[in-house]
Scaffold this active site. Structure first.
Site, PDB file in Angstrom:
ATOM      1  N   SER A 256      -9.847  -1.100   6.900  1.00 50.39           N
ATOM      2  CA  SER A 256      -9.235  -0.837   5.588  1.00 50.39           C
ATOM      3  C   SER A 256      -8.464  -1.991   4.961  1.00 50.39           C
ATOM      4  O   SER A 256      -8.073  -1.904   3.801  1.00 50.39           O
ATOM      5  CB  SER A 256      -8.306   0.373   5.680  1.00 50.39           C
ATOM      6  OG  SER A 256      -9.062   1.565   5.674  1.00 50.39           O
TER       7      SER A 256
ATOM      8  N   LYS B 224       0.856  -1.185   0.000  1.00 44.31           N
ATOM      9  CA  LYS B 224       0.000   0.000   0.000  1.00 44.31           C
ATOM     10  C   LYS B 224       0.895   1.238   0.000  1.00 44.31           C
ATOM     11  O   LYS B 224       1.934   1.271   0.670  1.00 44.31           O
ATOM     12  CB  LYS B 224      -0.883  -0.021   1.244  1.00 44.31           C
ATOM     13  CG  LYS B 224      -1.927   1.071   1.320  1.00 44.31           C
ATOM     14  CD  LYS B 224      -2.799   0.853   2.552  1.00 44.31           C
ATOM     15  CE  LYS B 224      -3.937   1.865   2.631  1.00 44.31           C
ATOM     16  NZ  LYS B 224      -4.806   1.620   3.800  1.00 44.31           N
TER      17      LYS B 224
ATOM     18  N   SER C 140      -9.674   1.334   2.827  1.00 41.94           N
ATOM     19  CA  SER C 140      -8.845   2.152   1.970  1.00 41.94           C
ATOM     20  C   SER C 140      -7.772   1.385   1.208  1.00 41.94           C
ATOM     21  O   SER C 140      -7.206   1.923   0.269  1.00 41.94           O
ATOM     22  CB  SER C 140      -8.171   3.232   2.814  1.00 41.94           C
ATOM     23  OG  SER C 140      -7.291   2.638   3.749  1.00 41.94           O
TER      24      SER C 140
END
Lengths: 503, 100
Positions: free
Chosen positions: A180, A81, A156
């Site tokens: 997330s 990420k 996310s």
């Protein structure tokens, strides 16, 4: 050959590379080709670091040829990420405000992964500073769900989940503050694990809410999640919040056995709509999600587990508590982005004073959701509102923790759907932030209580993946992984692949 | 407590948060933050008398280390990312602080 390689788990690839059935370079090339092809439709990557990845893979192959010992992830490609720092690799948190920023150091998880032989393929798209549940709050545009291109991958960590589901990489890292890792895992049909607070070092993770943030893996099997967690977990002098709790061999916990396991289901909460305050909307449980969830409980019962009804009376308040606590912490953490030390600075402010430079830089550099959360957090911490909102939320957080303490006197894990609905449409909730927040109803409790939680694929609703969420006791990731792995042995939901773009 | 949030409130918060919002943003955030706060107000109905606050959940452990210097970023690395560095001086350059 290439397609078959892409379906293999990290464990299999690691073993294949170790015995020379395939080279690390072949694996890396296959994943790079898939990532580049899939990215056109999915937009899952902010950066594909092909040269660096290939150089790293060549190094693994040389080590093997020289008979040197190989790490537990040797030759396994991984995506990170884009809020995780890699020395020398552009890191943006999908925000304009980090424009041009190149970290001068590695996150601890990055160092541990590379020491274990993992090959970093690139950085994945996410909601800006990990704030969002749909990956639509990205300065680089939304990610699309590989199962349905008009749907969100969740957020996310949407890019990480989409990349694993679309077979670009066998494993990826995300970060989970209010769901997330788990929610995009559920939306994309992959496994997502949020470890216990303190289990994994956050050094080098761009901070959002420091009492909640945890780094966790997205994988296609529970066994791969166990493998990644074993590599990244453990105390770190660079992060004072890491625990010195011993790190077990999580892979060894995967016995396939759930006989005697007690699964608690908070039926009143799962079945109920969250309470509606003024102007609030309700979040109904999707019928397909409910069916898949009940089916999964039945499967586990037939395998020897027992399902027990429990009460989590304060779980219904978890959303307001979460959004008060997380935004307060975010408003403080994001104060550092001021256009001085790194990242974006508003142009044409040379003749202005410092104050104007700060506030203009922040207005131009942050996206709407990040500004909204900074504003909300600043408000609830401000004089006159602190006690009524922030302090109150922290007290209710204590009550929620006590709910779980009581539940874990009777059960070993708590089961809920990961999300009340499968992946929603892009644009469906972007005009109504509150509606977007309510989608996190089942995921925000675990981080507030610091508990580990996992989402594992458990079926489909109208062709879209559904996740079963299991929450465990503090530092008991082993029971979560064992249960998820046993469930995978009973079902084949985790082997389902979305339609892939031509290779 | 009033749940009504005014533009003036939003301007006051924006100033505290160092955000120069546009008029459009002020309008939008006034409405959206009012919605969110109205929803969040439900926590105020919960009886929390005598309940301690949870700021974080990590077990009280000592994480001190010996007070000895350790390697840190070089000055060159520290200023390398700055939008307006003065690398020779090893400094970050900013607009004037007073006046202007």
């Amino acid at each position: 050959m290439a397609a078959d390689l892409l379906d293999r788990s990290a464990l299999t690839l690691r073993d294949d590379v170790a015995v020379g059935r395939v080279s690390a370079v072949e694996v890396c090339q296959a994943c790079l080709a898939r990532a580049q092809a899939a990215n056109v439709a999915l937009n899952g990557f902010n950066l594909i670091a092909a040269e660096r990845a290939l150089a790293r893979a060549e190094q693994i192959d040389r080590q093997r040829a020289a008979g040197e010992p190989l790490g537990p992830l040797a030759g396994v490609p991984i995506a990170l990420k884009d809020n995780l720092s890699v020395r020398g690799m552009r890191t943006t948190a999908s925000s304009r405000i980090l424009e041009g920023y190149v970290p001068p150091y590695d996150a601890t998880v990055v160092r541990r992964l590379e020491d274990a032989g993992a090959v970093i393929l690139g950085k994945t798209n996410c909601d800006e500073f990990a704030m969002g549940s749909s990956n639509e709050n990205s300065a680089f545009g939304p990610v699309r769900n590989p199962w349905a291109l008009d749907r969100t991958p969740g957020g996310s960590s949407g890019g990480s989940a989409a990349a694993v589901a679309a077979r670009c990489v066998p494993i990826a890292l995300g970060s989970d503050t209010g769901g997330s890792v788990r929610q995009p895992g559920a939306f994309c049909g992959v496994v997502g694990l949020k470890p216990t607070y303190g289990r994994v070092s956050r050094y080098g993770l761009l901070a959002f809410a420091s009492s909640l943030d945890q780094i966790g893996p997205l994988t296609r099997t529970a066994a791969d999640a166990a493998l990644v967690l074993s590599v990244i977990a453990g105390a770190d002098p660079a992060d004072a919040t890491t625990s010195r709790e011993p790190v077990p061999d999580f892979g060894a916990a995967l016995t396939g056995e759930v006989t005697g396991l007690r699964i608690g289901v908070p039926r009143a909460f799962v079945g109920a709509d969250p309470p509606s305050g003024a102007g609030a909307v309700t979040t109904g449980l999707d019928e397909g999600v409910r069916r898949a969830f009940e089916q999964a409980l039945g499967d586990l019962e037939r395998a020897g587990a027992s399902v027990v009804e429990i009460a989590l009376p304060h779980a219904q308040y978890a959303i307001p508590v979460y959004y008060l606590v997380a935004t307060a912490e975010a408003s403080s953490n994001l104060a550092r982005y001021d256009g001085v030390k790194y990242g974006y600075r508003s142009t044409g402010t040379k003749d202005q004073n410092l104050q104007t430079m700060y506030s203009r830089t922040r207005d131009e550099g942050f996206g709407a959701e990040v500004k909204r959360r900074i504003m909300l957090g600043t408000y609830v911490l401000s004089a006159g509102y602190y006690d009524a909102f922030y302090l109150k939320a922290q007290q209710v957080r204590t009550l929620l923790r006590r709910d779980y303490d009581r539940a874990f006197e009777h059960v070993d894990v708590v089961a809920m759907p990961t999300s009340p609905t499968p992946a929603f449409r892009l644009g469906e909730k972007t005009d109504d932030p509150l509606q977007m927040y309510l989608a996190d109803v089942f995921t925000v409790s675990a981080p507030l209580a610091g508990l580990p939680a996992i989402s594992v694929p458990c079926g489909f609703s109208d062709g879209l993946p559904v996740g079963l969420q299991l929450t465990g006791r503090l530092f008991d990731e082993s029971t979560l992984l064992r249960t998820a792995d046993a469930y995978e042995r009973l079902t084949n939901w985790h082997t389902q692949a979305p339609p892939l773009p031509p290779h | 407590m009033s749940s009504v949030l005014t533009i003036a409130d939003v301007e006051r918060i924006a100033a505290l948060a160092q955000l120069e919002l546009t008029d459009e943003e002020k309008q939008l955030f006034t409405r959206q933050l009012a919605d969110i706060l109205a929803y969040a107000q439900q926590v105020q109905a919960i009886d929390t008398s005598g309940v301690p606050a949870t700021a974080h959940v990590h077990a009280g452990q000592r994480t001190e280390r010996a007070d000895e210097p350790q390697r840190s970023l070089s000055v060159a690395d520290a200023v390398a990312n700055a939008p307006d560095p003065a690398p020779d001086a090893g400094l970050f350059r900013v607009p004037r602080v007073i006046g202007g």
